[in-house]
Each structure stands twice: as C-alpha cells, then as structure tokens.
Scaffold this active site. Structure first.
Site, PDB file in Angstrom:
ATOM      1  N   LYS A   1       0.820  -1.218   0.000  1.00  0.00           N
ATOM      2  CA  LYS A   1       0.000   0.000   0.000  1.00  0.00           C
ATOM      3  C   LYS A   1       0.862   1.280   0.000  1.00  0.00           C
ATOM      4  CE  LYS A   1      -4.012  -2.051   2.363  1.00  0.00           C
ATOM      5  NZ  LYS A   1      -5.014  -1.843   3.429  1.00  0.00           N
TER       6      LYS A   1
ATOM      7  N   ASN B   1      -1.894   0.149   6.891  1.00  0.00           N
ATOM      8  CA  ASN B   1      -1.424  -1.142   7.403  1.00  0.00           C
ATOM      9  C   ASN B   1      -0.529  -1.880   6.405  1.00  0.00           C
ATOM     10  OD1 ASN B   1      -3.450  -1.888   5.686  1.00  0.00           O
ATOM     11  ND2 ASN B   1      -4.570  -3.153   7.141  1.00  0.00           N
TER      12      ASN B   1
ATOM     13  N   GLU C   1      -9.701 -10.637  -7.525  1.00  0.00           N
ATOM     14  CA  GLU C   1      -8.746  -9.540  -7.341  1.00  0.00           C
ATOM     15  C   GLU C   1      -7.581  -9.644  -8.330  1.00  0.00           C
ATOM     16  OE1 GLU C   1      -7.712  -9.357  -3.165  1.00  0.00           O
ATOM     17  OE2 GLU C   1      -9.703  -8.645  -2.620  1.00  0.00           O
TER      18      GLU C   1
ATOM     19  N   HIS D   1      -2.193  -5.399   1.625  1.00  0.00           N
ATOM     20  CA  HIS D   1      -3.515  -6.019   1.484  1.00  0.00           C
ATOM     21  C   HIS D   1      -3.297  -7.430   0.963  1.00  0.00           C
ATOM     22  CE1 HIS D   1      -7.643  -6.792   0.151  1.00  0.00           C
ATOM     23  NE2 HIS D   1      -7.072  -7.315  -0.932  1.00  0.00           N
TER      24      HIS D   1
ATOM     25  N   TYR E   1     -12.622  -2.184  -3.713  1.00  0.00           N
ATOM     26  CA  TYR E   1     -13.090  -2.370  -2.326  1.00  0.00           C
ATOM     27  C   TYR E   1     -14.621  -2.370  -2.225  1.00  0.00           C
ATOM     28  CZ  TYR E   1      -8.551  -1.942   0.140  1.00  0.00           C
ATOM     29  OH  TYR E   1      -7.297  -2.150   0.666  1.00  0.00           O
TER      30      TYR E   1
END
Ligand code: CMP
Length: 136
Positions: A12, A115, A129, A118, A52
């Site tokens: 990310k 974080n 995905e 993913h 998302y």
C-alpha cells in the site's frame, strides 16, 4: 493433498512511500512465496471504489478508497501452497496494534488504514482480485 494457490497482494501507499517494497518482498520470498507477476501503479479513486466494493457500506469506505488511490502501490500475484491463508498469516491482523511479532503489519504497519499490505481473504476473492489488476 497439494493445494497450490495464487493470491493477490498489494503493498500500500504508506509502505511504498517509505521505500519498504524490497524488504516486504523479501519477507514473502523468505516464506516461500513466488512472485509470479508484479507491477507498480497508481490507481484512480473510481478504481479503488471498485476494488473495495465489498466494503461500500462501511463507514471507512470513502477514506479507504481515497487512501489506496493516494500514491503508488505495488500489486503482485503470489503463489505458494495454501497461499491465501499463508499470506494472511504473514500479513498479521488488520490492525497493526493486534498483529503478532514477525508479521508484516507488526513490523511496518502504522495504523488500521496505513497497514502496509492487502491480501485476498479467500481463494474465490483472490481470483477476482487477480483479474482486477492482471486482466491480460
Ligand atoms: P485491507 O486488508 O486492505 O481491507 C480493507 C481495509 O480497510 C483494511 O485492510 C484496513 O486497512 C481498512 N480499514 C479501515 N478501518 C477498518 C476497520 N474498522 N475494520 C477493517 N478494516 C478497516
């Protein structure tokens, strides 16, 4: 029984921005993941919203989509036996505060939003995905 799987991983914006790409890839490789494909891209907010979509009713959806489209990301197809579960274990809990020692989020995560990584949450979603980012 053998269960060779592929899963989608994203490094990310918070991690790319801190130049953690190489270290994080080493953590995957050290755990026996093969990186089959990878690319560094920046996506539009509209694409993040599609990616998302399962979270669209959540209060954090808008911020999440702003964030994922805020800077470059690295998307990868990882392959390993039981890749989906193994990747989730290596990433650690969604909130870095709750992540176990030795996990990517414990080591590099800043907050529940930032974080660092993913990973697909099921083999079914992994295929969706992977198609989303590598539809060639
Ligand atoms: P990720 O695995 O990319 O999937 C959705 C993301 O939403 C998650 O990581 C978090 O970074 C982010 N997020 C923000 N708030 C929450 C929350 N309360 N619960 C779960 N995920 C959250």
């Amino acid at each position: 029984m053998s269960n060779l799987e592929q899963t989608l991983s994203i490094i990310k914006p918070d991690a790319v921005e801190r130049n953690l790409e190489v270290e994080i890839k080493e953590m995957f490789k050290n755990k026996g993941f093969q990186i089959l494909k990878e690319k560094k891209i920046q996506i539009e907010k509209s694409e993040a919203e599609k990616f998302y979509k399962v979270h669209e009713t959540k209060p954090f959806y808008n911020d999440l989509c702003d964030y994922l489209s805020s800077g470059p990301i690295v998307v990868m197809i990882l392959q390993k036996e039981n890749a989906v579960k193994e990747n989730r274990e290596l990433m650690g809990a969604t909130n870095p505060k709750d992540a176990d020692d030795g996990t990517i989020r414990k080591k590099y995560g800043i907050s529940i939003d930032k974080n660092s990584v993913h990973g697909s949450d099921s083999a079914y979603n992994a295929q969706i995905e992977i198609q989303f980012f590598f539809n060639d």
